[in-house]
Every structure is written in structure tokens, then in C-alpha cells.
Enzyme design. Structure first.
Site, mmCIF file in Angstrom:
data_model
loop_
_atom_site.group_PDB
_atom_site.id
_atom_site.type_symbol
_atom_site.label_atom_id
_atom_site.label_comp_id
_atom_site.label_asym_id
_atom_site.label_seq_id
_atom_site.Cartn_x
_atom_site.Cartn_y
_atom_site.Cartn_z
ATOM 1 N N THR A 14 10.031 12.252 -36.157
ATOM 2 C CA THR A 14 8.690 12.847 -36.072
ATOM 3 C C THR A 14 7.821 12.468 -37.274
ATOM 4 O O THR A 14 6.600 12.363 -37.157
ATOM 5 C CB THR A 14 8.829 14.385 -35.952
ATOM 6 O OG1 THR A 14 9.466 14.667 -34.701
ATOM 7 C CG2 THR A 14 7.497 15.089 -35.982
ATOM 8 N N SER A 58 15.290 10.359 -33.231
ATOM 9 C CA SER A 58 16.696 10.485 -33.646
ATOM 10 C C SER A 58 17.678 10.705 -32.498
ATOM 11 O O SER A 58 18.865 10.406 -32.664
ATOM 12 C CB SER A 58 16.870 11.517 -34.756
ATOM 13 O OG SER A 58 16.833 12.827 -34.283
ATOM 14 N N THR A 91 14.624 14.856 -37.066
ATOM 15 C CA THR A 91 15.370 16.054 -37.463
ATOM 16 C C THR A 91 16.457 16.447 -36.464
ATOM 17 O O THR A 91 17.372 17.184 -36.817
ATOM 18 C CB THR A 91 14.413 17.252 -37.651
ATOM 19 O OG1 THR A 91 13.700 17.464 -36.426
ATOM 20 C CG2 THR A 91 13.441 17.003 -38.780
ATOM 21 N N ASP A 92 16.344 15.959 -35.213
ATOM 22 C CA ASP A 92 17.299 16.417 -34.194
ATOM 23 C C ASP A 92 18.749 16.069 -34.537
ATOM 24 O O ASP A 92 19.658 16.866 -34.306
ATOM 25 C CB ASP A 92 16.962 15.816 -32.822
ATOM 26 C CG ASP A 92 15.677 16.384 -32.238
ATOM 27 O OD1 ASP A 92 15.137 17.340 -32.815
ATOM 28 O OD2 ASP A 92 15.220 15.871 -31.197
HETATM 29 N N1 ASP Z 1 12.762 14.623 -31.735
HETATM 30 C C1 ASP Z 1 12.431 14.241 -33.082
HETATM 31 C C2 ASP Z 1 13.499 13.315 -33.615
HETATM 32 O O1 ASP Z 1 14.559 13.808 -33.967
HETATM 33 C C3 ASP Z 1 12.322 15.458 -33.890
HETATM 34 C C4 ASP Z 1 12.017 15.248 -35.335
HETATM 35 O O2 ASP Z 1 12.016 14.171 -35.893
HETATM 36 O O3 ASP Z 1 11.726 16.289 -35.944
HETATM 37 O O4 ASP Z 1 13.259 12.136 -33.708
#
Ligand code: ASP
Length: 330
Positions: A14, A58, A91-92
Site C-alpha cells: 500500500t 504483499s 502489510t498483509d
Molecule cells: N493489501 C496490501 C498489501 O499487503 C495492504 C498493505 O500494504 O497495507 O500489499
């Protein structure tokens, strides 16, 4: 005095996203240079070298890609001109990548993983503040010898302890068992405590075929037996409570262990370790007698990374048990 040099390895997530007006949804779009340009004044603190690993959401990061990233970070951190490495990541699956880096890299220098919860089209994009805090953590001598760290929302957590706890909150990365290591206050990193332990699994290989299965009332052995037929080499079970499973799972567990496929038990509870407290069928005592390996207080997704790396190194059940249980059980 010359600035310290920090290498930032950009992988996507993100922090690199913005909303595509055609589909009204966030996708990777920003270049590393565009992300860094938003971290205003950082040139007063560190010299930055950009390394582009990719621009992946991710959920697209595979264990093999994590190993490629580990090799890249290992090579970069070993350079004399580099004080620390920052990895940006979605973050995932950030906690899995951070934990894999922690287990596979044995450097005293700081390695920091950071991301963002809001993309750059949203109000209050947190990518730049998280990145500046990560860079400040990477240049702090106090960060040496603490293993891989996760810096988000001005908090510093150990990769071995941290987990994503909330789908939305900026304050999502928590160490529910032990609490954070410290905070980033402007450009200063303040540590409240040290890491509990630093583990190292000396392998360049990872075993991809490791199943993660959550137990729940009535779950049977069929999925375990099916995974064995499909060639899975290891199984992690998120057990109930203190580390128990429904009796209907026992046959599958016995089948797995009899074929030399390790079964690692953790709990589906967010905190607390598993222990052989209960003696009924499927209770911890019974599972231990069957040869199940106890995974302490790791969440299932991290126990899986640890088992994947352990299996990359060896298929000896005793060695794998020792990796999981040493220092944890009498
Ligand atoms: N869906 C995103 C990812 O993990 C969420 C994030 O980056 O916060 O790429």
C-alpha cells in the site's frame, strides 16, 4: 560528520499504491523515487540508496520471493558502506517476510521492515512518516543486535513477536505477548526493552509445501490426509486453547507423523504458549505422546515460516523438534 547510508529495498504494498480512477481501487503505482520524495528532509539524516525488488501487493509475495529478498538484504547489509537496510512491504504478509528475514539473516546491523495502511490517494497517507521513522531506526546505533524490526505508527516491534492485528488501523502492528520494544519520537529511537531471543536457521532453501490448518469443533482428518497425498512435507495446526484438537483430527496427525511428516502445534488463541496440560484424546498430552512438535506462542502463519525454513535445512524430525522446542520446554 557525514550521513550514515541506508539502503531501502522497495517491494511494493500500500505504501506504493494509489487509487486507479478506472477501477476505483488501489493498485501499485508509485515509483521508489516518488515514495522517497514524500519523505521530506530525510537527506538531513541519512544518505539513501534505492534498491528495487519489485512493486508487488504483499498477497503476491511467495516464500521463494521472500528467500530472494533475504539473499538481497544479506548481501546489502554485509557492505561496509551500509549502516542499515529498510525494506518496504505490503502489510498483509509483512510479518511473515519480516520473520523470515529475522530467521535467515545473522547480522548485528539494523534491518527494518515498514509499510503503510493508507495509500497515497487517501487522506493521511502514512507511508512517509512510517518510512522516515524506519530510516531513523536504521541509523540508530541502539538498533544494533536487535534482529529484524518492524516500524509502523512510530512503534518499534521485534519481527519475531509482531503481528498484524487490525484490518484498518494505523496502529495495527502489535506484539500482543510482550509489547513493543520501543518508540520513534521525531528522529530519536527510544527502546524500553531488549529482544527476548534471536534465532537463526542456517539455510538457503525453503520448503513450500507446508500446510497451515486451523482447528475448530468437528474438523476431521480428511484435509490432513489429502495434504499428505498431495505431497505436503509439513503441517502446522492452530489448535484450540492450550494446544488441543478435536479427536477427529487425531487419525490424520498419526498418519502424518508415521510418514515422517512433522506436525507443529500452536494455538488459535492470540496469546499464550501451547503445553501438554490435557490428557484426554486430542489433548496436548496425547498429542505430545504421538510425536507432535510444540510451537510455543507463535501464531500459525509464523510457525509455518519457521517450519518451511526448518524443512529447507533438514528432514530430521529430532532436529526440527529442537528448533521449535529448545529453550521453551523442560
Ligand atoms: N493489501 C496490501 C498489501 O499487503 C495492504 C498493505 O500494504 O497495507 O500489499
Amino acid at each position: 560528520m557525514a550521513n550514515s547510508k541506508v539502503a531501502i529495498v522497495f517491494t511494493g504494498g500500500t505504501i506504493s499504491m494509489k487509487v486507479d480512477p478506472r477501477i476505483h481501487a488501489a493498485i501499485p503505482a508509485l515509483s521508489s523515487e516518488e515514495i522517497l520524495a514524500m519523505v521530506t528532509n530525510i537527506e538531513n539524516f541519512a544518505d539513501i540508496e534505492i534498491i528495487n525488488f519489485g512493486n508487488y501487493p504483499s498477497p503476491h509475495i511467495t516464500p521463494n520471493m521472500m528467500m530472494d529478498l533475504s539473499r538481497l538484504v544479506k548481501k546489502t547489509i554485509s557492505r561496509d558502506d551500509i549502516t542499515g537496510v529498510v525494506v518496504t512491504h505490503g502489510t498483509d504478509t509483512l510479518e511473515e517476510t519480516a520473520y523470515l528475514l529475522d530467521l535467515t539473516i545473522n547480522s548485528k546491523k539494523p534491518i527494518i521492515v515498514a509499510g503503510a495502511m493508507r495509500n497515497s490517494s487517501e487522506l493521511g497517507y502514512d507511508g512517509s512518516s512510517n518510512l522516515s521513522a524506519a530510516i531513523c531506526t536504521a541509523i540508530s546505533p541502539k538498533s544494533n543486535g536487535k534482529g529484524v524490526l518492524v516500524v509502523m505508527n512510530n512503534e518499534v516491534n521485534a519481527a519475531s513477536e509482531v503481528t498484524k492485528t487490525n484490518t484498518l488501523s494505523l496502529d495495527t502492528f502489535k506484539s500482543p505477548e510482550f509489547g513493543p520494544l520501543g518508540v520513534v519520537d521525531n528522529d530519536e529511537v527510544i527502546y524500553y526493552r531488549d529482544i527476548i531471543s534471536k534465532e537463526f536457521i542456517d539455510t538457503d532453501k525453503i520448503e513450500n509445501k507446508v500446510l497451515l490448518l486451523k482447528s475448530a469443533p468437528g474438523i476431521g482428518s480428511d484435509i490432513i490426509n489429502y495434504s499428505i497425498d498431495c505431497g505436503y512435507k509439513g503441517i502446522v495446526i492452530e489448535g484450540l486453547g492450550r494446544g488441543n484438537v478435536p479427536p477427529s483430527m487425531v487419525d490424520g496427525i498419526v498418519n502424518s507423523i508415521s510418514k515422517g511428516i512433522p506436525v507443529v502445534l500452536v494455538s488459535r488463541c492470540p496469546t499464550g504458549r501451547v503445553l501438554d496440560t490435557y490428557g484426554y484424546e486430542g489433548g496436548g498430552k496425547h498429542l505430545r505422546q504421538l510425536g507432535v512438535i510444540f510451537g510455543g506462542n507463535l501464531p500459525g502463519q509464523k510457525a509455518r515460516i519457521k517450519l518451511m525454513l526448518s524443512l529447507g535445512m533438514t528432514d530430521d524430525m529430532g532436529t526440527i523438534r529442537n528448533i521449535f522446542e529448545k529453550n521453551m520446554y523442560k
